[in-house]
Design an enzyme around this catalytic site. Structure first.
Site, PDB file in Angstrom:
ATOM      1  N   GLU A 211       8.297   1.057  -8.349  1.00  0.00           N
ATOM      2  CA  GLU A 211       7.826   2.570  -8.346  1.00  0.00           C
ATOM      3  C   GLU A 211      10.120   2.425  -7.996  1.00  0.00           C
ATOM      4  OE1 GLU A 211       7.830   7.542  -7.685  1.00  0.00           O
ATOM      5  OE2 GLU A 211       7.424   5.614  -6.258  1.00  0.00           O
TER       6      GLU A 211
ATOM      7  N   ASP B 147       4.107   2.903  -4.810  1.00  0.00           N
ATOM      8  CA  ASP B 147       5.061   3.551  -4.588  1.00  0.00           C
ATOM      9  C   ASP B 147       6.020   3.094  -3.722  1.00  0.00           C
ATOM     10  OD1 ASP B 147       5.071   6.545  -4.481  1.00  0.00           O
ATOM     11  OD2 ASP B 147       4.617   6.796  -2.357  1.00  0.00           O
TER      12      ASP B 147
END
Length: 538
Positions: free
Chosen positions: A270, A201
């Site tokens: 990401e 993330d």
């Protein structure tokens, strides 16, 4: 195809655990719920699952604010439940990827609780601390993506700390080598358990500019970005100094070196930067991340030209790496609402899934895409997402894509015997798994048919890509692997189209993919509304 690593060309099914299946009646999904439904996931024909965070957390950002990287939050179960989940998934032939949120923690993490106590404790430099300016204001102009200043005053230290997201998500100081070692050790814990991959993330947010230079202003016509409210000041800056710093490359290489100690483990990063495609290409060079995951197909832009230019742009820059595409996830409105322009037909849902799964790269499919779910309307009084609450009503946040999975058409859609944490809309219950299972032509059955067929097509999983020059609303390209070349053409509209297809002498249509089938004869391509043509080129 068998010689390629499992993740190349793989389709990964994203599970948002809060909303997948609840087994204890508290209205929130849990790990035992995922275990109960893994047979269903395996039946879809996907290769892997990605589970959004389930670690111990105060849930200010629903798990993306981690208080303990190594413990399952009691809301979701316990560590034994995860071990059971991992074993069952592997027995079904599913790989398991987990979210790792490495750029920041929760304010309740033991590291931060110690760091904030003083300027001279052992973890004093583990987070990004800075003195106020002479007038008491924050050290620079950096902004939080969730709105407002990215600095929060901490009276215990008499300093500000950086938070690129919520105030309860302080950023770690990656310039400190002790932090980097500690974070890698947290990752190692899960690799030792046997996970097959990591979804990283906000991985470009790990480092900040040590000089704390102001971000420059962005012209009004450039203020665009994924998920931004029209009045979110975050879009008013070029974020050159609070993320995507050059020092991050060495950390990615250290992370990859750790992962390379394990067999066939993969990382998806990401990436959301000022030029996400360029950053994706940079981050996926040899010795860094295996795949890059950007938001370029998670925007409101929907046209054959946009999809083509986005993929071609990345292809031109990504000379070594491997992309991972997605058209829906837990952070943006569901694709049928974003791209459907009022059309939420199962034919369009299946076409979009087939299209993204035919691009060069791997794919992440979000739970419910296989059912053709649309964005849910969640009233203000039922909102849970702090992002939506802050920017209501111009931006309603992310709750609309996070409503519970509809397993049947009962009151709570078979998700929970208790009151669900978010309401399940009636239109989702009408698309429930149980109903679609009994309809041979449903979106669910067509999704399964396509995934089963795709598994037999090495060119779609592993081949290179070349776009053909076609007008709107047709997107067409070839995928080539070894001696096989497959033509893929998609009609993005509901109306039938016919057009000449230059550069293709002859092609033999291939059936079995479950979509409305087009034809190719005498150099002309014919596609029904929301139809596709897959053909082997002679």
């Amino acid at each position: 195809m068998s010689e390629a690593p499992w993740w190349r060309g793989a389709v990964t099914y994203q599970i948002y655990p809060r909303s997948f299946m609840d087994t204890d009646g508290d209205g929130v999904g849990d790990l035992p719920g995922i275990i109960d439904r893994l047979d269903y996931v395996a039946s879809l024909g996907v290769d892997a699952i990605w589970i959004s965070p389930f670690f111990r957390s105060p849930m200010a950002d629903f798990g993306y604010d981690i208080a303990d990287y190594r413990e399952v939050d009691p809301l979701f179960g316990n560590n034994d439940d995860f071990d059971h989940l991992l074993a069952k998934a592997h027995s079904l032939g599913l790989k398991v990827m987990i979210d790792q949120v490495l750029s920041h923690t929760s304010v309740e993490h033991a590291w931060f609780r110690q760091s904030r106590e003083s300027r001279d404790n052992p973890k004093a430099d583990w987070y990004v601390w800075a003195d106020a300016r002479e007038d008491g204001t924050p050290p620079n102009n950096w902004l939080s993506l969730f709105g407002g200043c990215a600095w929060q005053w901490e009276p215990r230290r008499g300093q500000y700390y950086l938070h690129n997201f919520l105030t309860s998500q302080p950023d770690l100081n990656y310039h400190n080598p002790d932090v980097r070692r500690a974070v890698l050790d947290e990752v190692k814990f899960w690799l030792d358990k046997g996970v097959d991959g990591l979804r990283l993330d906000a991985i470009n947010f790990c480092f900040h500019d040590q000089q704390l230079r102001d971000n420059p202003p962005k012209p009004e016509d450039k203020r665009v970005g994924r998920g931004f409210s029209p009045d979110n000041p975050y879009a008013f800056q070029y974020h050159y100094y609070n993320n995507t710093r050059p020092e991050n490359i060495a950390f990615l290489e250290d992370l990859r070196a750790l992962m390379d100690q394990y067999h066939q483990v993969a990382a998806i990063g990401e990436i959301s930067s000022e030029d996400s495609l360029a950053t994706t290409a940079e981050y996926t060079r040899d010795g860094r991340l295996h795949m890059g995951y950007s938001f370029e197909l998670l925007t409101d832009d929907f046209s054959a030209a946009y999809i083509r230019s986005t993929v071609q742009n990345l292809e031109a820059q990504m000379l070594e790496g491997w992309p991972c595409w997605a058209i829906s996830n837990h952070d943006v409105a569901r694709v049928l609402t974003r791209w459907g322009n009022g059309d939420a037909s199962p034919q369009l849902a299946n076409l979009l899934s087939a299209m993204v799964c035919s691009l060069r790269g791997s794919v992440c499919v979000y739970q419910g895409e296989e059912l053709g779910l649309t964005e849910a309307e969640v009233p203000f009084e039922a909102l849970q997402d702090p992002y939506g609450i802050t920017f209501w009503p111009t931006f309603k946040g992310r709750d609309g894509c996070r409503t519970p999975m509809p397993w049947n058409n009962g009151i709570n859609a078979g998700f929970s015997v208790g009151e669900p944490w978010l309401p399940v809309p009636a239109e989702h219950r009408a698309l429930a798994v149980s109903l679609q299972e009994s309809e041979p032509g449903s979106a669910l059955h067509r999704f399964r048919a396509f995934m089963a067929w795709r598994r037999t097509q090495p060119a779609l999983r592993l081949g290179d890509i070349r776009f053909l020059d076609t007008p709107e609303p047709v997107l067409a390209f070839t995928r080539r692997h070894g001696d096989e070349t497959v033509l893929a053409a998609f009609n993005l509209s509901a109306q039938p189209v016919e057009l000449p297809l230059d550069g293709i002498a002859g092609a033999t249509p291939v059936n079995g993919h479950g979509l409305a089938q087009g034809t190719f004869a005498d150099g002309r391509l014919s596609l029904p509304g929301h139809g596709a043509l897959y053909a082997r080129i002679d």
